[in-house]
Scaffold this motif. Structure first.
Motif, PDB file in Angstrom:
ATOM      1  N   ILE A   1       0.812  -1.219   0.000  1.00  0.00           N
ATOM      2  CA  ILE A   1       0.000   0.000   0.000  1.00  0.00           C
ATOM      3  C   ILE A   1       0.842   1.265   0.000  1.00  0.00           C
ATOM      4  O   ILE A   1       0.397   2.314  -0.490  1.00  0.00           O
ATOM      5  CB  ILE A   1      -0.974  -0.006   1.202  1.00  0.00           C
ATOM      6  CG1 ILE A   1      -2.133   0.961   0.970  1.00  0.00           C
ATOM      7  CG2 ILE A   1      -0.240   0.291   2.501  1.00  0.00           C
ATOM      8  CD1 ILE A   1      -3.043   0.558  -0.151  1.00  0.00           C
ATOM      9  N   ASP A   2       2.077   1.200   0.527  1.00  0.00           N
ATOM     10  CA  ASP A   2       2.888   2.419   0.551  1.00  0.00           C
ATOM     11  C   ASP A   2       3.346   2.838  -0.835  1.00  0.00           C
ATOM     12  O   ASP A   2       3.848   3.945  -1.008  1.00  0.00           O
ATOM     13  CB  ASP A   2       4.087   2.257   1.498  1.00  0.00           C
ATOM     14  CG  ASP A   2       4.912   1.027   1.199  1.00  0.00           C
ATOM     15  OD1 ASP A   2       4.466   0.202   0.384  1.00  0.00           O
ATOM     16  OD2 ASP A   2       6.002   0.885   1.794  1.00  0.00           O
ATOM     17  N   MET A   3       3.144   2.001  -1.839  1.00  0.00           N
ATOM     18  CA  MET A   3       3.477   2.384  -3.215  1.00  0.00           C
ATOM     19  C   MET A   3       2.494   3.420  -3.764  1.00  0.00           C
ATOM     20  O   MET A   3       2.818   4.131  -4.722  1.00  0.00           O
ATOM     21  CB  MET A   3       3.468   1.147  -4.113  1.00  0.00           C
ATOM     22  CG  MET A   3       4.583   0.157  -3.852  1.00  0.00           C
ATOM     23  SD  MET A   3       6.152   0.617  -4.607  1.00  0.00           S
ATOM     24  CE  MET A   3       5.879   0.156  -6.319  1.00  0.00           C
ATOM     25  N   LEU A   4       1.291   3.489  -3.187  1.00  0.00           N
ATOM     26  CA  LEU A   4       0.309   4.442  -3.720  1.00  0.00           C
ATOM     27  C   LEU A   4      -0.540   5.070  -2.630  1.00  0.00           C
ATOM     28  O   LEU A   4      -1.597   5.649  -2.927  1.00  0.00           O
ATOM     29  CB  LEU A   4      -0.605   3.759  -4.741  1.00  0.00           C
ATOM     30  CG  LEU A   4      -1.711   2.842  -4.210  1.00  0.00           C
ATOM     31  CD1 LEU A   4      -2.824   2.720  -5.241  1.00  0.00           C
ATOM     32  CD2 LEU A   4      -1.235   1.498  -3.812  1.00  0.00           C
ATOM     33  N   TYR A   5      -0.113   5.010  -1.378  1.00  0.00           N
ATOM     34  CA  TYR A   5      -0.919   5.514  -0.274  1.00  0.00           C
ATOM     35  C   TYR A   5      -1.298   6.983  -0.470  1.00  0.00           C
ATOM     36  O   TYR A   5      -2.406   7.405  -0.159  1.00  0.00           O
ATOM     37  CB  TYR A   5      -0.145   5.336   1.032  1.00  0.00           C
ATOM     38  CG  TYR A   5      -0.987   5.443   2.284  1.00  0.00           C
ATOM     39  CD1 TYR A   5      -1.664   4.343   2.795  1.00  0.00           C
ATOM     40  CD2 TYR A   5      -1.089   6.647   2.967  1.00  0.00           C
ATOM     41  CE1 TYR A   5      -2.430   4.431   3.944  1.00  0.00           C
ATOM     42  CE2 TYR A   5      -1.857   6.750   4.131  1.00  0.00           C
ATOM     43  CZ  TYR A   5      -2.519   5.639   4.605  1.00  0.00           C
ATOM     44  OH  TYR A   5      -3.270   5.739   5.742  1.00  0.00           O
ATOM     45  N   ASP A   6      -0.363   7.769  -0.998  1.00  0.00           N
ATOM     46  CA  ASP A   6      -0.643   9.196  -1.199  1.00  0.00           C
ATOM     47  C   ASP A   6      -1.761   9.419  -2.211  1.00  0.00           C
ATOM     48  O   ASP A   6      -2.580  10.323  -2.059  1.00  0.00           O
ATOM     49  CB  ASP A   6       0.622   9.932  -1.642  1.00  0.00           C
ATOM     50  CG  ASP A   6       1.257   9.328  -2.877  1.00  0.00           C
ATOM     51  OD1 ASP A   6       1.743  10.085  -3.718  1.00  0.00           O
ATOM     52  OD2 ASP A   6       1.274   8.090  -3.021  1.00  0.00           O
ATOM     53  N   LEU A   7      -1.836   8.583  -3.247  1.00  0.00           N
ATOM     54  CA  LEU A   7      -2.875   8.755  -4.266  1.00  0.00           C
ATOM     55  C   LEU A   7      -4.264   8.436  -3.728  1.00  0.00           C
ATOM     56  O   LEU A   7      -5.259   9.020  -4.177  1.00  0.00           O
ATOM     57  CB  LEU A   7      -2.577   7.868  -5.478  1.00  0.00           C
ATOM     58  CG  LEU A   7      -1.268   8.132  -6.227  1.00  0.00           C
ATOM     59  CD1 LEU A   7      -1.174   7.237  -7.463  1.00  0.00           C
ATOM     60  CD2 LEU A   7      -1.143   9.598  -6.629  1.00  0.00           C
ATOM     61  N   LEU A   8      -4.359   7.536  -2.768  1.00  0.00           N
ATOM     62  CA  LEU A   8      -5.666   7.178  -2.212  1.00  0.00           C
ATOM     63  C   LEU A   8      -6.314   8.362  -1.502  1.00  0.00           C
ATOM     64  O   LEU A   8      -7.542   8.447  -1.424  1.00  0.00           O
ATOM     65  CB  LEU A   8      -5.526   6.005  -1.237  1.00  0.00           C
ATOM     66  CG  LEU A   8      -5.087   4.667  -1.830  1.00  0.00           C
ATOM     67  CD1 LEU A   8      -5.006   3.603  -0.734  1.00  0.00           C
ATOM     68  CD2 LEU A   8      -6.033   4.217  -2.937  1.00  0.00           C
ATOM     69  N   HIS A   9      -5.507   9.277  -0.985  1.00  0.00           N
ATOM     70  CA  HIS A   9      -6.071  10.424  -0.274  1.00  0.00           C
ATOM     71  C   HIS A   9      -6.881  11.348  -1.190  1.00  0.00           C
ATOM     72  O   HIS A   9      -7.742  12.090  -0.712  1.00  0.00           O
ATOM     73  CB  HIS A   9      -4.941  11.242   0.366  1.00  0.00           C
ATOM     74  CG  HIS A   9      -4.348  10.592   1.590  1.00  0.00           C
ATOM     75  ND1 HIS A   9      -3.402   9.610   1.512  1.00  0.00           N
ATOM     76  CD2 HIS A   9      -4.594  10.785   2.908  1.00  0.00           C
ATOM     77  CE1 HIS A   9      -3.065   9.233   2.745  1.00  0.00           C
ATOM     78  NE2 HIS A   9      -3.774   9.930   3.599  1.00  0.00           N
TER      79      HIS A   9
END
Length: 375
Positions: free
Chosen positions: A150-158
Motif C-alpha cells: 500500500i505504501d506504493m500508492l498511499y498518497d494517491l488514495l487520499h
C-alpha cells in the motif's frame, strides 16, 4: 521517500513529499515498514495435489516463490516459480485421470469461467476441458494475501479519485486490490464493495477472506453478468468505493463510466502492459475517455503543425489515475487525462516512477519524458 515534483502540477511545480500533496490533516500516513507480510495458506493448497507432489513441494526451499502447479492429463506435472522463466517438472510419471478427479473433489464447484477455489483461501484452480466437457487439465495457482504494497500508492488514495491498474497477468494486480480494499474500508472508513467475479479477490466460499478487511463482497453468478452486478452494487448498497478486477468488455467499461458519473470512487484492473494498450483497444478505450477522429480547419492544422485529421480524447476519463505495473515493485503512474492528450499529440507525457530500492523503501521519481518503453 524522495521528494518529487508533482507531475500534473503545471510548469510552476514545487518539490514536495508525495504524501504531503494537499492532504487533509486528519488523514494519517501509512505505517513505516520495510517488509511485507505474506499469508499463503500453502498447506490447504498442497492438500489437493497427489501425495508425492505434496511431499516434494513441502520440502522445496523455493516453496515461498511457488506461483502455480500445472497438471495436464498424460503429461508430467509442472511447477512454476516467481521470477523464473518456464517451469520445472515435479516427476517423470504422467498425470492420470484419477489424480485430476481427486483434485476436483477437494475444490469448490467450477463456475462458467472454469474457475474454482478452496474455501477460506485465496487459491484459484482453473480447468481445461475436452470437447465432451471432461476436465483434462488443471492450473492450480497459489493465492497470497500480501500486506505492504500500500505504501506504493498511499498518497494517491487520499485524493479519492478513481485508479486503474494495468499490467500483464501475474504481476500482482489482484493482490494490490485486496490491500486497497482493506485500507480504504478499515483505515479510511469508506463503504467499500468488491465485485468478485471469480472469487479471486475475496477467496472461495460465502465468507470473504480477512485480507479484504471490512470491505463487502458481491459474488457474480456468471462472468457475463459482471457489469450488471456493478450497477446493482451502486443502486442497492450505497458504496463510496467500488473495486472490480479484470475489466474486459465494452459493457463493463460503460458500467464503470456510469458508476464514476454518480460520484463513486472506482479501483479497477485491466490487462495490458501500458497506457498505449488501453488507448488502442476499442473495447477498453472508454476507460481513458475514448478516442475519436477530428478534422481540423486549415488555420488550426497549421497552428498545431499537424495533419487535418487527428485523434483526440472524446470525453473525460473514467479513471483519474492510471498505473502501469511493469513489475511487482516497479510502477509508472499517469494522470490519465494529461497523459492521453500528450500521447495522442505525439508527445511524451510527464509521469512518476514508483519503485522500491535495495532497502525495500519506496522511491518516487519524476520523469519529464515517457515514451512507453523502459524508463
Amino acid at each position: 521517500m524522495a521528494g518529487v515534483c508533482v507531475p500534473w502540477g503545471g510548469e510552476a511545480c514545487r518539490l514536495l513529499s508525495p504524501i504531503r500533496r494537499k492532504l487533509p490533516a486528519s488523514l494519517s500516513l501509512p505505517p513505516k515498514s520495510s517488509s511485507m507480510n505474506v499469508d499463503d495458506n500453502l498447506g490447504s493448497f498442497l492438500e489437493i495435489l497427489p501425495g508425492d507432489l505434496r511431499h516434494r513441494l513441502l520440502n522445496d526451499s523455493r516453496r515461498n516463490q511457488l506461483v502455480e502447479v500445472i497438471m495436464d492429463l498424460g503429461r508430467p506435472p509442472e511447477a512454476r516459480y516467481l521470477g523464473e522463466p518456464g517451469g520445472q517438472y515435479l516427476r517423470n510419471i504422467e498425470v492420470s485421470m484419477e489424480e485430476l478427479e481427486d483434485a476436483q473433489e477437494l475444490v469448490g464447484e467450477f463456475g462458467a469461467d472454469n474457475r474454482a477455489g478452496i474455501e477460506g483461501t485465496l487459491h484459484r484452480i482453473s480447468a481445461i476441458r475436452n470437447r465432451k466437457g471432461f476436465i483434462v487439465g488443471l492450473t492450480c495457482r497459489v493465492g497470497r494475501a500480501v500486506s505492504g504494497h500500500i505504501d506504493m500508492l498511499y498518497d494517491l488514495l487520499h485524493y479519492g479519485k478513481s485508479i486503474l491498474f494495468v499490467g500483464r497477468p501475474g504481476v500482482g494486480k489482484t493482490t494490490v486490490l485486496r490491500e486497497i480494499a482493506r485500507v480504504l474500508s478499515d483505515e479510511f472508513q469508506k463503504r467499500v464493495v468488491i465485485i468478485d467475479t471469480s472469487n479471486e479477490i475475496g477467496g472461495d466460499g460465502d465468507i470473504p477472506h480477512s485480507a479484504i478487511g471490512g470491505a463487502r463482497r458481491m459474488q457474480v453468478p456468471k462472468p457475463s453478468l459482471q457489469h450488471k452486478v456493478m450497477i446493482e452494487a451502486v443502486e442497492n448498497h450505497m458504496p463510496q468505493v467500488i473495486i472490480v478486477d479484470e475489466i474486459g468488455t465494452e459493457a463493463e467499461a460503460l458500467a464503470c463510466r456510469s458508476i464514476a458519473e454518480r460520484g463513486v470512487m472506482l479501483i479497477g484492473t485491466a490487462h495490458g502492459e501500458q497506457l498505449q494498450n488501453i488507448i488502442k483497444n476499442p473495447t477498453l478505450s472508454d476507460l481513458i475517455g475514448g478516442i475519436e477522429t477530428v478534422t481540423l480547419g486549415d488555420e488550426e492544422a497549421r497552428a498545431r503543425r499537424s495533419q487535418k485529421s487527428i485523434l483526440e480524447r472524446k470525453a473525460p476519463p473514467t479513471f483519474y489515475f492510471l498505473i502501469e505495473m511493469r513489475e511487482r515493485d516497479y510502477w509508472i503512474a499517469h494522470q490519465t487525462e494529461k497523459s492521453v492528450d500528450m500521447l495522442l499529440r505525439g508527445r511524451n507525457p510527464m509521469v512518476e516512477v514508483r519503485r522500491r530500492d535495495e532497502e525495500f523503501k519506496v522511491v518516487i521519481e519524476r520523469w519529464k519524458s515517457y515514451d512507453g518503453q523502459g524508463i
